[in-house]
Design an enzyme around this catalytic site. Structure first.
Site, PDB file in Angstrom:
ATOM      1  N   ASP A 166      19.492  15.089 -15.145  1.00 33.36           N
ATOM      2  CA  ASP A 166      20.439  14.123 -14.251  1.00 33.36           C
ATOM      3  C   ASP A 166      20.700  12.764 -14.327  1.00 33.36           C
ATOM      4  O   ASP A 166      19.350  12.278 -13.514  1.00 33.36           O
ATOM      5  CB  ASP A 166      20.533  14.444 -13.076  1.00 33.36           C
ATOM      6  CG  ASP A 166      21.853  14.839 -12.106  1.00 33.36           C
ATOM      7  OD1 ASP A 166      22.000  15.582 -11.107  1.00 33.36           O
ATOM      8  OD2 ASP A 166      22.564  13.450 -12.237  1.00 33.36           O
ATOM      9  N   ASP A 184      25.464  10.929 -13.170  1.00 30.92           N
ATOM     10  CA  ASP A 184      25.947  11.136 -11.487  1.00 30.92           C
ATOM     11  C   ASP A 184      27.034  10.333 -11.157  1.00 30.92           C
ATOM     12  O   ASP A 184      26.800   8.876 -12.278  1.00 30.92           O
ATOM     13  CB  ASP A 184      24.524  11.099 -11.412  1.00 30.92           C
ATOM     14  CG  ASP A 184      24.909  11.170  -9.439  1.00 30.92           C
ATOM     15  OD1 ASP A 184      25.012  12.013  -8.927  1.00 30.92           O
ATOM     16  OD2 ASP A 184      24.935   9.979  -8.699  1.00 30.92           O
ATOM     17  N   GLU A 218      30.264  13.196 -14.282  1.00 31.22           N
ATOM     18  CA  GLU A 218      30.447  13.836 -12.727  1.00 31.22           C
ATOM     19  C   GLU A 218      31.434  12.844 -12.210  1.00 31.22           C
ATOM     20  O   GLU A 218      31.239  11.352 -12.083  1.00 31.22           O
ATOM     21  CB  GLU A 218      29.369  13.859 -11.753  1.00 31.22           C
ATOM     22  CG  GLU A 218      29.850  14.220 -10.327  1.00 31.22           C
ATOM     23  CD  GLU A 218      29.353  13.981  -9.284  1.00 31.22           C
ATOM     24  OE1 GLU A 218      28.473  12.636  -9.031  1.00 31.22           O
ATOM     25  OE2 GLU A 218      29.479  14.564  -8.150  1.00 31.22           O
ATOM     26  N   HIS A 276      24.936  21.783  -6.414  1.00 27.10           N
ATOM     27  CA  HIS A 276      23.109  21.688  -5.207  1.00 27.10           C
ATOM     28  C   HIS A 276      24.523  20.890  -4.191  1.00 27.10           C
ATOM     29  O   HIS A 276      23.385  20.541  -3.067  1.00 27.10           O
ATOM     30  CB  HIS A 276      22.710  20.524  -5.207  1.00 27.10           C
ATOM     31  CG  HIS A 276      23.137  19.015  -6.241  1.00 27.10           C
ATOM     32  ND1 HIS A 276      24.096  19.242  -7.222  1.00 27.10           N
ATOM     33  CD2 HIS A 276      22.872  17.847  -5.697  1.00 27.10           C
ATOM     34  CE1 HIS A 276      24.119  17.888  -7.818  1.00 27.10           C
ATOM     35  NE2 HIS A 276      23.635  17.095  -6.662  1.00 27.10           N
ATOM     36  N   ASP A 277      25.910  20.108  -4.151  1.00 26.14           N
ATOM     37  CA  ASP A 277      26.263  19.697  -3.077  1.00 26.14           C
ATOM     38  C   ASP A 277      27.846  20.437  -2.644  1.00 26.14           C
ATOM     39  O   ASP A 277      28.510  20.440  -1.809  1.00 26.14           O
ATOM     40  CB  ASP A 277      27.169  18.353  -3.700  1.00 26.14           C
ATOM     41  CG  ASP A 277      26.865  17.162  -4.538  1.00 26.14           C
ATOM     42  OD1 ASP A 277      26.835  16.943  -5.109  1.00 26.14           O
ATOM     43  OD2 ASP A 277      25.599  16.732  -3.662  1.00 26.14           O
TER      44      ASP A 277
HETATM   45  O1  TEU Z   1      27.520  13.268  -5.687  1.00 27.41           O
HETATM   46  C1  TEU Z   1      28.332  12.061  -5.393  1.00 27.41           C
HETATM   47  C2  TEU Z   1      29.788  12.960  -4.785  1.00 27.41           C
HETATM   48  O2  TEU Z   1      30.630  12.980  -5.279  1.00 27.41           O
HETATM   49  C3  TEU Z   1      28.978  13.702  -3.414  1.00 27.41           C
HETATM   50  O3  TEU Z   1      29.261  12.198  -2.746  1.00 27.41           O
HETATM   51  C4  TEU Z   1      29.503  14.296  -3.006  1.00 27.41           C
HETATM   52  O4  TEU Z   1      31.015  14.244  -3.226  1.00 27.41           O
HETATM   53  C5  TEU Z   1      29.061  15.605  -1.639  1.00 27.41           C
HETATM   54  O5  TEU Z   1      27.889  15.028  -1.960  1.00 27.41           O
HETATM   55  C6  TEU Z   1      30.270  16.255  -0.980  1.00 27.41           C
HETATM   56  O6  TEU Z   1      29.590  16.816  -0.224  1.00 27.41           O
HETATM   57  C7  TEU Z   1      26.701  12.491  -6.455  1.00 27.41           C
HETATM   58  C8  TEU Z   1      25.115  14.023  -6.541  1.00 27.41           C
HETATM   59  O7  TEU Z   1      25.942  15.023  -7.236  1.00 27.41           O
HETATM   60  C9  TEU Z   1      24.832  14.062  -4.801  1.00 27.41           C
HETATM   61  O8  TEU Z   1      23.736  15.067  -4.449  1.00 27.41           O
HETATM   62  C10 TEU Z   1      24.140  12.426  -4.199  1.00 27.41           C
HETATM   63  O9  TEU Z   1      24.041  12.549  -3.220  1.00 27.41           O
HETATM   64  C11 TEU Z   1      25.357  11.648  -4.958  1.00 27.41           C
HETATM   65  O10 TEU Z   1      26.172  11.549  -6.422  1.00 27.41           O
HETATM   66  C12 TEU Z   1      24.583  10.450  -4.652  1.00 27.41           C
HETATM   67  O11 TEU Z   1      23.852   9.779  -5.914  1.00 27.41           O
END
Ligand code: TEU
Ligand code: CA
Length: 539
Positions: A98, A197, A239, A313-314
């Protein structure tokens, strides 16, 4: 286009902090993942998307990197990482790293040198003088202003996420060269590719308030391909939070030599009030889900490629979000799995999704770990929002829901860590009944549905390459066909907790998979039970 391995693969996302602890410090680690490869082999996945394991102060649990070529000590050593890559390869599983290169940690040496005034490294980031006050009103995705003030040097620096995650200045060729070096370092280690990311943000022009899809974005990705990816049979998954079926081919059309595929999020926005925030809840409208997912099946040109996911994970856990934990946990989790995995694109399973893990319930800020949820709580409290509203939103959409430790068995701490160890984050108390052991012991469990879906994808090219057509059915019936080389399958789901009559003018010759012990022949007078889902081969 010649078929690629990642078009016929099923990926599994591991959030290493919460997957398996091997040394009883309560924190998941790389040796723990290696110890669980046989479980992943049993599931049948082909590749692991590994959330960041690089050195990090963990302000954003590894999405704030302080050294891209070193392993976070809590997760283990570089030798452990090399061992995982080798052991996974032996098991026929690729490791996808990642790569978080829109920003670094504020603890990264580059940023420390920038703060110390080194002009070379200052240009790695986005600094602006404060002589005219705040450069503009851009905000961070985690709330608050995106410009952090440095009174000592009369300047601001830019961060789209936490202030401990300063954005890199991709306009600077030296920054891009550093990223190519990092990617080549990991390719030499034998990884199978990268998840990139928030990659749509690297073309940003903050002074013009351009954040995503900046004019230099695709040129940067084409340079990445030339400098790193060309000649390597590796996968890159971008992403891209605001991508649409029209813009996705700009990233994934092979002729453009950029990325393999992207994660789109249009379906993930269907339970939030449009154009507001993830915290502004609304209930899912199944017709909207059918429309959005079908658009990604039919509007993508054939040469582009799609990813398929419900969870990561988000995101909150899909069974709690759009399934039915209370009354139909198994039926509804199988419905979600079958509906998604019979579509065209590369499926991603998030750790615990194959077990039917669910959201957790929290009602105290001490139970939160995620910086995004903590900022949300603080901002809403300051605005005078009620605790009830705040906790309803956090329990529904908070990222911690996906980050409770993996539930392996019903012993204390669920086999994630030692029984007398305090895990880094609380387990969901339902691990006593929802865990890998109970699922593996039950031939009718959701685990075996995922295992079978993966087997079907390997056996039937129709699933990988077949044309998709959405059928025109009642709102809560999600039915589509997949056709390939003269064969047609029908996938039909009752996406509701009530009986649904449905009449489909087809006859089936074979039942491929279903979540009820039924077989299907004439489909013109069906009374589907709650969440009843089936896949049949049509006559
Ligand atoms: O997520 C980016 C992103 O889109 C997040 O802000 C998402 O919209 C939000 O978490 C939804 O609740 C990536 C990673 O997947 C995330 O874990 C990181 O926190 C973020 O980038 C910063 O690196
Ligand atoms: Ca550990």
């Amino acid at each position: 286009m010649a078929s690629k391995w990642w078009q016929q693969s099923v990926f599994y996302q591991i959030y290493p902090r919460s997957f398996q602890d091997s040394n009883n410090d309560g924190i998941g680690d790389i040796k723990g993942i290696t110890a669980r490869l046989s479980y992943l082999e049993k599931l049948g996945i082909d590749a692991i998307w590994l959330s960041p394991v690089f050195a990090s102060p963990n302000v954003d649990n590894g999405y704030d990197v302080s050294d891209y070529c070193a392993i976070m000590p809590e997760f283990g050593t570089m030798a452990d990482m090399e061992e995982l890559i080798a052991a996974a390869k032996k098991a026929g599983i690729k490791i996808i790293m990642d790569l978080v290169v829109n920003h670094t940690s504020s603890e990264h040496p580059w940023f420390k040198k920038a703060l110390a005034g080194d002009p070379h490294y200052k240009d790695y980031y986005i600094f602006r003088s404060d002589k005219n006050g705040l450069p503009n009103d851009l905000n961070s995705f985690f709330g608050g202003c995106a410009w952090e003030h440095l009174p000592a040097t009369n300047e601001y620096y830019f961060h789209l996420f936490a202030k401990e995650q300063p954005d890199l200045n991709w306009e600077n060729p030296a920054v891009r060269k550093e990223v190519w070096k990092i990617m080549n370092f990991w390719l030499q280690k034998g990884v199978g590719g990268f998840r990139l990311d928030v990659i749509e943000l690297i073309g940003k022009i903050p002074d013009q308030k351009i954040i995503g899809d900046g004019p230099a974005l695709h040129p940067y990705l084409q340079e990445m391909y030339r400098e790193v990816l060309a000649g390597h049979d590796v996968v890159t998954i971008g992403e891209t939070g605001s991508v649409t079926p029209l813009t996705a081919p700009l990233y994934t059309d092979p002729k453009r030599k950029e990325l393999s595929m992207v994660f789109q999020f249009q379906h993930m926005a269907l339970d939030e009030v449009a154009k507001t925030s993830k915290w502004n809840l609304k209930s899912l409208n199944v017709s909207e889900l059918k429309t959005v997912l079908s658009r990604w099946q039919t509007d993508l040109p054939k040469e582009a490629w799609n990813s398929l996911f419900w969870s990561n994970h988000d995101q909150p856990r899909i069974l709690s979000r759009w399934g039915n934990v209370a009354d139909y946990p198994t039926k509804s989790s199988k419905m979600l799995a079958i509906l998604l995995h019979l579509m065209r694109g590369t499926p991603f399973i998030y750790q615990g999704e194959e077990l039917g893990m669910t959201n957790q319930y929290v009602d105290k800020i001490s139970q939160l770990d995620d910086i995004e949820s903590i900022h949300y709580y603080e901002e809403e409290k300051a605005k005078g929002s009620s605790e009830a509203t705040i906790w309803q939103a956090i329990n529904t959409k908070g990222r911690d829901n996906a980050r409770t430790p993996m539930q392996w068995s019903n012993v204390p701490n669920a086999g994630f860590t030692g029984e007398n160890v305090t895990p880094w984050y609380n387990l969901n108390p339902n691990y006593t009944t929802i865990n890998a052991q109970t699922r593996l012991d039950d031939p009718e469990s959701i685990f075996y549905t995922y295992q079978k879906l993966i087997q079907l994808r390997k056996k039937y090219p129709l699933i990988v390459w077949g044309d998709y057509d959405l059928l025109d059915t009642a709102e809560n019936i999600f039915a589509y066909t997949r056709s390939y080389e003269g064969e047609t399958w029908l996938i039909c789901a009752n996406f509701s907790d009530s009986k649904q009559a449905v009449s489909l003018p087809y006859a089936a010759t074979e039942t491929i998979i279903t979540n009820y012990p039924h077989t299907y022949h004439h489909l013109n007078q069906l009374n589907l039970l709650p969440y009843e889902t089936f896949v049949v081969k049509l006559a």
